[in-house]
Design a protein around this motif. Sequence first.
Motif, PDB file in Angstrom:
ATOM      1  N   THR A  18       1.046  -1.150   0.245  1.00 46.85           N
ATOM      2  CA  THR A  18      -0.337   0.074   0.080  1.00 46.85           C
ATOM      3  C   THR A  18       0.499   0.985  -0.076  1.00 46.85           C
ATOM      4  N   ARG A  19       0.794   2.685  -0.030  1.00 48.17           N
ATOM      5  CA  ARG A  19       1.447   3.676  -0.469  1.00 48.17           C
ATOM      6  C   ARG A  19       0.581   4.721   0.398  1.00 48.17           C
ATOM      7  N   GLY A  20      -0.352   4.364   1.580  1.00 44.73           N
ATOM      8  CA  GLY A  20      -0.941   5.417   2.639  1.00 44.73           C
ATOM      9  C   GLY A  20      -2.116   6.253   1.607  1.00 44.73           C
ATOM     10  N   SER A  21      -2.432   7.696   1.917  1.00 47.32           N
ATOM     11  CA  SER A  21      -3.066   8.700   0.916  1.00 47.32           C
ATOM     12  C   SER A  21      -3.028   8.380  -0.251  1.00 47.32           C
ATOM     13  N   SER A  42      -4.800   1.456   3.536  1.00 50.98           N
ATOM     14  CA  SER A  42      -4.000   1.746   4.765  1.00 50.98           C
ATOM     15  C   SER A  42      -3.526   3.149   4.665  1.00 50.98           C
ATOM     16  N   THR A  43      -3.345   3.850   6.336  1.00 54.65           N
ATOM     17  CA  THR A  43      -3.078   4.869   6.372  1.00 54.65           C
ATOM     18  C   THR A  43      -1.490   5.267   6.460  1.00 54.65           C
ATOM     19  N   GLU A  44      -0.635   4.584   6.416  1.00 57.38           N
ATOM     20  CA  GLU A  44       0.928   4.060   6.626  1.00 57.38           C
ATOM     21  C   GLU A  44       0.274   3.178   5.147  1.00 57.38           C
ATOM     22  N   PRO A  45       1.553   3.331   4.179  1.00 54.28           N
ATOM     23  CA  PRO A  45       2.447   2.760   3.343  1.00 54.28           C
ATOM     24  C   PRO A  45       2.978   1.978   4.037  1.00 54.28           C
ATOM     25  N   LEU A  46       2.253   0.553   3.681  1.00 57.11           N
ATOM     26  CA  LEU A  46       2.583  -0.689   4.244  1.00 57.11           C
ATOM     27  C   LEU A  46       3.477  -1.989   2.897  1.00 57.11           C
ATOM     28  N   LYS A  67      -1.707  -3.220   9.366  1.00 58.27           N
ATOM     29  CA  LYS A  67      -0.359  -3.743  10.113  1.00 58.27           C
ATOM     30  C   LYS A  67      -1.280  -5.057  10.865  1.00 58.27           C
TER      31      LYS A  67
END
Length: 83
Positions: A18-21, A42-46, A67
């Motif tokens: 994911t890349r956050g926003s 997600s709210t933060e990149p994972l 996470k």
Amino acid sequence: MVEDEAVIGCTGELLIGTRGSAGPGEILVRIRGGSETFLAWSTEPLPMGAAVLVIESRGCREVDVIKWADPLEALGGDPADAG
């Protein structure tokens, strides 16, 4: 919007990070006797390969994730020993 509540609470692995926003990734979830993919936000990149927990359905095969760390692994246990 049709939400898929069956996926909430499921864990999975990110096939695409994911890349956050900045944008979603993709998650593979074991559900309904098989495996299905969903867009994952997600709210933060994972990173790719991260274990995640589905916390919300956005409908149309899109979910919000956080996470996830398996509680047994976090304690240093082997999930195979749990039964």
